[in-house]
Design an enzyme around this catalytic site. Structure first.
Site, PDB file in Angstrom:
ATOM      1  N   GLY A   1      -4.645  -5.039  -9.003  1.00 38.71           N
ATOM      2  CA  GLY A   1      -3.611  -5.365 -10.066  1.00 38.71           C
ATOM      3  C   GLY A   1      -4.412  -3.924 -10.716  1.00 38.71           C
ATOM      4  O   GLY A   1      -5.421  -3.592 -10.303  1.00 38.71           O
TER       5      GLY A   1
ATOM      6  N   CYS B   1     -10.460  -7.753  -6.868  1.00 35.00           N
ATOM      7  CA  CYS B   1     -10.373  -7.000  -7.600  1.00 35.00           C
ATOM      8  C   CYS B   1      -9.719  -6.974  -9.082  1.00 35.00           C
ATOM      9  O   CYS B   1     -10.699  -7.410 -10.076  1.00 35.00           O
ATOM     10  CB  CYS B   1      -9.948  -5.600  -7.048  1.00 35.00           C
ATOM     11  N   TYR B   2      -8.436  -6.825  -9.371  1.00 30.99           N
ATOM     12  CA  TYR B   2      -8.051  -7.201 -10.731  1.00 30.99           C
ATOM     13  C   TYR B   2      -8.578  -8.710 -10.978  1.00 30.99           C
ATOM     14  O   TYR B   2      -8.663  -9.289 -11.735  1.00 30.99           O
ATOM     15  CB  TYR B   2      -6.472  -7.504 -10.922  1.00 30.99           C
TER      16      TYR B   2
ATOM     17  N   HIS C   1     -12.056  -4.352  -1.719  1.00 31.49           N
ATOM     18  CA  HIS C   1     -10.759  -5.338  -0.873  1.00 31.49           C
ATOM     19  C   HIS C   1     -10.917  -5.634   0.177  1.00 31.49           C
ATOM     20  O   HIS C   1     -11.109  -4.472   1.203  1.00 31.49           O
ATOM     21  CB  HIS C   1      -9.869  -4.139  -0.887  1.00 31.49           C
TER      22      HIS C   1
ATOM     23  N   GLU D   1      -9.119  -6.944   2.058  1.00 29.94           N
ATOM     24  CA  GLU D   1      -7.832  -6.944   2.836  1.00 29.94           C
ATOM     25  C   GLU D   1      -8.056  -5.065   3.602  1.00 29.94           C
ATOM     26  O   GLU D   1      -6.700  -5.829   4.486  1.00 29.94           O
ATOM     27  CB  GLU D   1      -6.545  -7.022   2.127  1.00 29.94           C
TER      28      GLU D   1
ATOM     29  N   SER E   1      24.228  -7.783  13.777  1.00 32.60           N
ATOM     30  CA  SER E   1      24.814  -6.233  13.990  1.00 32.60           C
ATOM     31  C   SER E   1      24.178  -5.600  15.466  1.00 32.60           C
ATOM     32  O   SER E   1      24.406  -3.741  14.944  1.00 32.60           O
ATOM     33  CB  SER E   1      23.544  -5.832  12.603  1.00 32.60           C
ATOM     34  N   GLY E   2      23.276  -6.144  15.784  1.00 34.95           N
ATOM     35  CA  GLY E   2      22.975  -5.242  16.936  1.00 34.95           C
ATOM     36  C   GLY E   2      21.192  -5.974  16.480  1.00 34.95           C
ATOM     37  O   GLY E   2      20.781  -4.924  17.580  1.00 34.95           O
ATOM     38  N   GLY E   3      20.952  -5.492  15.415  1.00 27.23           N
ATOM     39  CA  GLY E   3      19.422  -5.334  15.505  1.00 27.23           C
ATOM     40  C   GLY E   3      18.909  -6.911  15.475  1.00 27.23           C
ATOM     41  O   GLY E   3      19.367  -7.919  15.919  1.00 27.23           O
ATOM     42  N   VAL E   4      17.630  -6.504  15.246  1.00 26.22           N
ATOM     43  CA  VAL E   4      16.034  -7.872  15.665  1.00 26.22           C
ATOM     44  C   VAL E   4      16.862  -8.813  14.365  1.00 26.22           C
ATOM     45  O   VAL E   4      16.807  -9.686  14.884  1.00 26.22           O
ATOM     46  CB  VAL E   4      14.966  -7.057  15.963  1.00 26.22           C
ATOM     47  N   ASP E   5      16.987  -8.876  13.308  1.00 22.14           N
ATOM     48  CA  ASP E   5      16.753  -9.246  12.582  1.00 22.14           C
ATOM     49  C   ASP E   5      18.469 -10.775  13.001  1.00 22.14           C
ATOM     50  O   ASP E   5      18.046 -12.010  13.241  1.00 22.14           O
ATOM     51  CB  ASP E   5      17.109  -9.358  10.863  1.00 22.14           C
ATOM     52  N   SER E   6      19.511 -10.143  12.360  1.00 23.60           N
ATOM     53  CA  SER E   6      20.518 -10.701  12.792  1.00 23.60           C
ATOM     54  C   SER E   6      20.640 -11.674  14.306  1.00 23.60           C
ATOM     55  O   SER E   6      20.723 -12.408  13.611  1.00 23.60           O
ATOM     56  CB  SER E   6      21.808  -9.795  12.272  1.00 23.60           C
TER      57      SER E   6
ATOM     58  N   LYS F   1       8.216  -8.435   9.513  1.00 23.62           N
ATOM     59  CA  LYS F   1       9.564  -8.209  10.764  1.00 23.62           C
ATOM     60  C   LYS F   1       8.080  -8.149  11.636  1.00 23.62           C
ATOM     61  O   LYS F   1       8.698  -8.194  13.201  1.00 23.62           O
ATOM     62  CB  LYS F   1       9.627  -5.908  10.241  1.00 23.62           C
TER      63      LYS F   1
END
Ligand code: XMP
Length: 507
Positions: free
Chosen positions: A53, A80-81, A167, A169, A221-226, A363
């Site tokens: 942070g 870190c923080y 860090h 990560e 919607s045609g997108g991957v999520d929906s 995602k």
């Protein structure tokens, strides 16, 4: 399922830590630093990671947590923080360092801590801090140092509390993953339970609990999520799910046909609502971008409302994913309707209970499980597309003719990028139609027509973007095809703006 909780102290890498842990096959989630005790001291929580942070622990307003946490008996790793905060809250001392440490730094391992198992005596690590831990609390010992941070790593082995100033990560820390693995497995003993099939099974169980025998509706919607949310729900509740796809007239080239074709294979109760005329009518005379968005949002909500009533739905399934929730602040998943950025906000009057089965997924996890559900690449790899569709890519009033022009031009751009394998490397690629006209010469005759703007951008998170440095030959091919194949266009320009100061879309 075993999980590791990341407490967010304002670190820009919070979600990166969570991603790393999930990549090891262990479920992890990010919670605010003031998360309630029952979320942290629960049998499934195998470890806590305090993120980095930007604040200083000794400032009164800096993010902190209850000291009680150290008594929960759950292993803790501070980064870190987080490292400084552990020292500070337990009676150690944190001060501003003489000079900060930024970038790749040499770390000397002083003690063979379980956390640093498998590391060499000196390691390249990535640092980004000014404050340093000057004195340790009692019963803590130093595990590593750098030239500027005498206490670059510490541990209280008995209480299983660890800190690292660097860090682990970020990929610049060569053996950062090793450190995180040591914590997650060696210290917390977490089990690898987060696999594609486990994710799918968990969601399926939850759908049974959350939807059961009730009727639900989902906007496709045609997108991957929906699409993924729809298939997962469909697998469990079948005909009780109505998937609604609204063709607003602002869709991409042959998008409606491809949605119809793709989902016919999934035995989905798909309702395609062809509402082009209603949308063009609603947009008549509107030139102001926000007005356009609102008009589209309102009509979309009305149409969706009609469809929900007709289906007798009580529940609205949404394809919201983790990053959408980060943007709007983490919300409990079964609350009131969230204004869906994709459709411009569904009205409260719908009174549907919202259920978001993908709310915990990133995602790429959605992409992975959509592959497992054998969804076609054309859905999985498709570029994102704004809810208001092509309307925000037509500057000025929207008409069916103009929508046709942008649709065709965007299709040409995408097709040329696919041919040269650049499509999957860029975030978005599309055309914008400008209302101005310029003089050209076509077929030996003077022309006075509209220009098309080609916009191709690269981005990792949609927050910032750079225009893509597409080779001139490809841009030339795109330009030639657009002016040859769309007779009302006589000029093509390439948008060389980054975000910020521009946005990706023009409206
Ligand atoms: P901007 O133009 O803000 O776009 O740089 C960032 C990303 O968001 C998409 N976008 C939208 N997506 N509904 C959406 O679902 C919207 O109203 C909307 N507006 C912009 C844009 O396409 C880009 O990927």
């Amino acid at each position: 399922m075993d999980k590791i909780v990341i407490l967010d102290f304002g670190g820009q890498y919070c979600h990166l830590i969570s991603r790393r842990v999930r990549d090891f096959g262990v479920y992890s989630e990010v919670l605010p630093s003031n998360a309630k005790k029952d979320l942290l001291k629960s049998p499934d929580v195998k470890g806590l990671i305090f993120s980095g942070g930007a604040a200083s622990v000794y400032d009164a307003s800096s993010p902190s947590c209850s000291k009680e946490i150290f008594g929960y008996g759950v292993p803790i790793l501070g980064i870190c923080y987080g490292h400084q905060l552990i020292a500070h809250l337990n009676g150690g001392k944190v001060i501003p360092g003489e000079s900060g440490e930024y970038g790749i730094t040499e770390l000397r391992i002083l003690k063979r801590s379980i956390l640093l198992n498998g590391l060499k005596n000196t390691e390249k690590v990535w640092m980004n801090h000014k404050d340093v831990v000057k004195e340790l609390p009692g019963n803590y010992s130093i595990t590593a140092s750098t030239n500027n941070s005498r206490i670059a790593g510490f541990e209280n082995e008995k209480m299983k509390i660890y800190g690292v100033q660097f860090h682990p990560e970020v990929t610049h820390t060569e053996n950062g993953n090793k450190v995180l693995e040591n914590f997650v497995f060696g210290i917390c003993g977490a089990k690898k339970e987060w696999s594609n099939s486990a994710i799918i099974k968990n969601i399926a169980d939850e759908i049974r609990r959350e939807i059961g025998n009730k009727k639900a509706i989902i906007g496709l919607s045609g997108g991957v999520d929906s699409s993924t949310a729809a298939i997962l729900a469909n697998n469990i509740i079948g005909r009780n799910l109505t998937a609604v796809y609204v063709d607003t007239g602002m869709m991409r080239y042959k998008e409606t046909e491809s949605v119809e074709r793709i989902f016919s294979k999934f035995n989905l109760n798909l309702k395609i609502i062809r509402a082009q005329d209603r949308f063009f009518e609603a947009l008549k005379g509107i030139t102001e971008p926000e007005e356009k968005r609102k008009a589209i949002g309102r009509l979309f909500a009305d149409i969706f409302d009609e469809a929900a009533r007709e289906a007798g739905a009580e529940i609205l399934v949404q394809g919201t994913i983790y990053s959408d929730r980060i943007e709007s602040g983490v919300t409990p998943h079964s609350s009131k309707i969230k204004s869906h950025h994709n459709v411009g906000g569904l009205p409260d009057k719908m009174r549907l209970r919202v259920y978001e089965p993908l709310r915990e997924l990133y995602k790429d996890e959605v992409r992975r499980i959509s592959k497992e559900l054998v969804m076609p690449d054309e859905i999985i790899d498709r570029h994102v597309f704004p809810g208001p569709g092509l309307a925000v890519r037509i500057i000025g009033e929207v008409t069916p003719e103009k929508a046709e022009i942008v649709r065709k031009a965007s299709f040409i751009i995408e097709e040329e990028l696919k041919k040269t394998n650049l499509y999957s490397k860029v975030w978005m690629a599309f055309a914008v139609l400008l209302p101005i006209r310029s003089v050209g010469i076509q077929g030996d005759e003077r022309s006075y027509k509209h220009p098309i703007v080609v916009r191709i951008v690269e981005s990792k998170d949609a927050m910032t973007a750079n225009f893509a440095k597409i080779p001139y030959e490809i841009l030339e091919k795109i330009s030639t095809r657009i002016t040859n194949e769309i007779s009302s266009i006589n000029r093509v320009v390439y948008d060389i703006s980054n975000k910020p100061p521009s946005t990706m879309e023009w409206e």
